[in-house]
Scaffold this active site. Sequence first.
Site, short mmCIF file in Angstrom:
data_model
loop_
_atom_site.label_atom_id
_atom_site.label_comp_id
_atom_site.label_asym_id
_atom_site.label_seq_id
_atom_site.Cartn_x
_atom_site.Cartn_y
_atom_site.Cartn_z
N GLU A 133 32.59 27.95 25.79
CA GLU A 133 33.50 28.91 26.09
C GLU A 133 33.15 30.42 25.92
OE1 GLU A 133 34.27 25.89 26.15
OE2 GLU A 133 35.98 25.73 27.52
N TYR A 187 31.88 31.52 22.88
CA TYR A 187 32.04 31.90 21.40
C TYR A 187 30.70 32.13 20.67
CZ TYR A 187 37.13 31.27 22.20
OH TYR A 187 38.34 31.43 22.53
N ARG A 200 31.06 20.70 20.73
CA ARG A 200 31.41 21.14 22.22
C ARG A 200 30.31 21.99 22.80
NH1 ARG A 200 37.39 23.06 24.35
NH2 ARG A 200 36.95 22.53 26.44
N HIS A 247 35.31 32.61 28.60
CA HIS A 247 36.35 33.29 28.78
C HIS A 247 36.36 34.24 29.77
CE1 HIS A 247 38.80 30.68 26.47
NE2 HIS A 247 38.11 31.01 25.60
N GLN A 286 51.99 29.15 31.95
CA GLN A 286 52.76 30.00 31.77
C GLN A 286 53.52 29.95 30.17
OE1 GLN A 286 54.68 29.49 35.98
NE2 GLN A 286 56.04 30.83 34.97
P1 NAP Z 1 60.22 40.02 41.16
O1 NAP Z 1 58.93 39.78 40.60
O2 NAP Z 1 61.29 40.86 40.63
O3 NAP Z 1 59.59 40.96 42.64
C1 NAP Z 1 60.33 41.42 43.42
C2 NAP Z 1 59.79 42.48 44.20
O4 NAP Z 1 60.67 43.00 45.22
C3 NAP Z 1 59.03 43.57 43.38
O5 NAP Z 1 57.67 43.82 43.93
C4 NAP Z 1 60.24 44.72 43.58
O6 NAP Z 1 59.29 45.83 43.75
C5 NAP Z 1 60.53 44.31 45.20
N1 NAP Z 1 62.11 44.77 45.48
C6 NAP Z 1 62.91 44.57 44.46
N2 NAP Z 1 64.09 45.20 45.14
C7 NAP Z 1 63.68 45.45 46.25
C8 NAP Z 1 64.57 46.07 47.55
N3 NAP Z 1 65.58 46.47 47.48
N4 NAP Z 1 63.86 46.51 48.48
C9 NAP Z 1 62.42 46.46 48.64
N5 NAP Z 1 61.79 45.80 47.68
C10 NAP Z 1 62.48 45.42 46.50
O7 NAP Z 1 60.63 38.48 41.83
P2 NAP Z 1 60.06 37.49 42.73
O8 NAP Z 1 58.85 37.84 43.16
O9 NAP Z 1 61.16 37.13 43.64
O10 NAP Z 1 60.04 36.44 41.58
C11 NAP Z 1 60.91 35.90 40.99
C12 NAP Z 1 60.55 35.35 39.76
O11 NAP Z 1 59.67 34.35 39.78
C13 NAP Z 1 59.96 36.43 38.79
O12 NAP Z 1 60.20 36.43 37.66
C14 NAP Z 1 58.35 35.81 38.76
O13 NAP Z 1 57.85 35.86 37.59
C15 NAP Z 1 58.57 34.35 39.33
N6 NAP Z 1 57.24 33.87 39.98
C16 NAP Z 1 56.19 33.64 39.14
C17 NAP Z 1 55.17 33.30 39.72
C18 NAP Z 1 53.94 32.95 39.02
O14 NAP Z 1 52.77 32.99 39.65
N7 NAP Z 1 53.87 33.18 37.63
C19 NAP Z 1 55.03 32.99 41.16
C20 NAP Z 1 56.33 33.21 41.96
C21 NAP Z 1 57.29 33.78 40.96
P3 NAP Z 1 59.69 47.32 43.89
O15 NAP Z 1 61.05 47.30 43.37
O16 NAP Z 1 58.87 47.96 43.01
O17 NAP Z 1 59.68 47.50 45.39
FE1 SF4 Z 2 50.83 24.82 29.85
FE2 SF4 Z 2 53.02 23.12 30.15
FE3 SF4 Z 2 52.19 24.95 32.16
FE4 SF4 Z 2 50.98 22.70 31.32
S1 SF4 Z 2 52.97 22.72 32.19
S2 SF4 Z 2 50.00 24.61 31.73
S3 SF4 Z 2 51.23 22.65 29.01
S4 SF4 Z 2 52.96 25.44 30.31
#
Ligand code: NAP
Ligand code: SF4
Length: 635
Positions: free
Chosen positions: A162, A164, A208, A245, A330
């Site tokens: 990894e 290290y 490892r 990493h 996450q």
């Molecule tokens: P979000 O992260 O809040 O993004 C919403 C987007 O819309 C932002 O880019 C915002 O940018 C834009 N926006 C907000 N209001 C707007 C408006 N009135 N007009 C135009 N643009 C607007 O929400 P999301 O993408 O819907 O995701 C929801 C949740 O799911 C988030 O918390 C995210 O973490 C989670 N999620 C995570 C993953 C992951 O890969 N971990 C994947 C999918 C979803 P601006 O305001 O700058 O324009």
């Molecule tokens: Fe980590 Fe749980 Fe997501 Fe698996 S499901 S990657 S253990 S947070």
Amino acid sequence: MHPHLFTPLHLRPFTLKNRVVMGSMHTGLEEREDWAALTRFYRARAEGGAALIITGGIAPNPEGAVFQGAAELTDANLSHHRHLTDTVHQHGARIVLQILHAGRYAFSPHCVAPSPLKSPISPFPPKELTEETIAKQIADIASTAQRAISAGYDGVELMGSEGYLINQFLAPRTNRRTDRWGQDRRLFAREVTKATRDAIGPNLLIFRISLIDLVDQGQTWEDTAALAQELSPLVDIFNSGIGWHEARVPTIAQNVPRAAFAPLTARLKALTDRPVIAVNRIPDPATAEAILAAKQADLIGLARPLLADPDWVNKAQNGQNITPCIACNQACLDHTFEGKAATCLTNPAAGREAEFEAPPAPAKTVAIIGAGAAGLACALTAAKRGHKVTLFEAAAQIGGQMRLAAKVPGKEEFQTLLAYYEAEARHPNITLRLNTRAGTADLAGFDAVVIATGVRPRKTALPGPDYQQALNGAPLGPRVAIIGAGGIGFDVAAFLLGHEDFATEWGLGDPAVSAGGLQTPRPMKPSREIWLLQRSKGKPGKGLGKTTGWIHRAHLAAHGVTMLGGVDYSHFDDQGLHVLQDGQPLVIPATDLVICAGQEAVADLPGPRIGGARDAAGIDAKRAIEEGTRMGLAL
Ligand code: NAP
Ligand code: SF4
């Protein structure tokens, strides 16, 4: 079930009762010195059937600590380790301490390395080790190993992969020395292993070994093979290490195919008479069994899957439904990198088992409205405690937004989570009412009501399908502008790009062909031109997961997706989308828009709310499942 997985393995010092090894994971409880929680965490995995547990990495000295103040095994905390090892032994498992010297990855101005070359993922240039300080590192590793045995550990694992310290000595990328430690890059690994063997006697020694560095100027397979042969007489088991990493090839994320690296472990197995452990993206018993049956490995290393379900092994043996790890990072790795204690998206009790203990409940009748992640987690928790749950769902299937996530290439593991919930929702204490939009009248007569109705897409003044319609197949032309660049905007862009071969896209090659195992990445030609836009200034994607955000950004960039911040939307017409970008007029020649502008809560019914119905801002499966579980415990 799974005969190979449940065949004992006879080792020199003792016999392992099955083939499951819990891989090393840093929980963050080590530094908080929360010994009760840490012991409870390992006890749960021992009770759950793992034959052997490898602890999170423990630094042999301050300069080798992953960050300043990272856990060490000292005389002062030895009694706590002793209690931990006793507890694990009482519950039928073996446990070894992983010794991790971070070398130049140590996030500290005191870091040391074979050569004074800063890593691209650290701000700290390392001090070059001298003959004298090399001897000190070896002595500190050996004395930590000796102390581990005094603390009741069954042995140690040396972290040789990894990227290290040991790996840094092995690779030309990081070892530019001209003295004996550079002329023979394997010397340090050999000396550390010899000193450790001397320190621990006949106890278990795992090394490892990096099977593929996935960095320029990494090791060749010839280097790895020579090391394996030199170390074989000294070690009891080889664990597989995959990628540094700083590598720019994903190794454990959701988009990595299951068992992608087992063929490399098989190649190692052919070189040594020592048992070998296969690792990375082995989430389910069928995949694990197949690897063993094909003789690709002798043991299976499970890390995150045992966060998701401490009872993985016992459940695999009994054919029970396992809470899946969906490889999202996450709540585990992302938390670690944010300085928070690790837990799990699918199992929020991980690492805080005592807090989530579920006392039996006096059977209340409970109505839960909405069978998305929050409602399902609440229903399962409540039903297992003894409540009689009626789960109302307006759609024909459970799962809510998770069903949409499962459609995104690289996020197919959400399908596994859906299958898990589908099986669990058959619990005798749950009555599932699909195709039923519950109204106030339906809720009368229940002892408790929980609103988990989730979210709806936020509308904007711009026309176009929302992300739900897009992911459900709304027809779109050849040039698409995505309004909103949050996690969902990125997901929609990936969905529109489509599936492709992982190795070809990311340049995963063969270390026998090119050092480090890299080949030129060849992402497929995109079928569409895509723009991903946000109003906020700066590059889109800043809010994505710490350990996976780079993957999403790199994936889109490799396919020519234009990501723009600082966009002020005007209107959409035959020419395309008219905007001001950083104050300058710009026409984006899009044929279609997709609106991914966040969400709003759906909360039309009275009652306590969880998940997106409580607060739509930033809702994701992690928060939904945790809130649902906590509500299920509180009922
Ligand atoms: P979000 O992260 O809040 O993004 C919403 C987007 O819309 C932002 O880019 C915002 O940018 C834009 N926006 C907000 N209001 C707007 C408006 N009135 N007009 C135009 N643009 C607007 O929400 P999301 O993408 O819907 O995701 C929801 C949740 O799911 C988030 O918390 C995210 O973490 C989670 N999620 C995570 C993953 C992951 O890969 N971990 C994947 C999918 C979803 P601006 O305001 O700058 O324009
Ligand atoms: Fe980590 Fe749980 Fe997501 Fe698996 S499901 S990657 S253990 S947070």
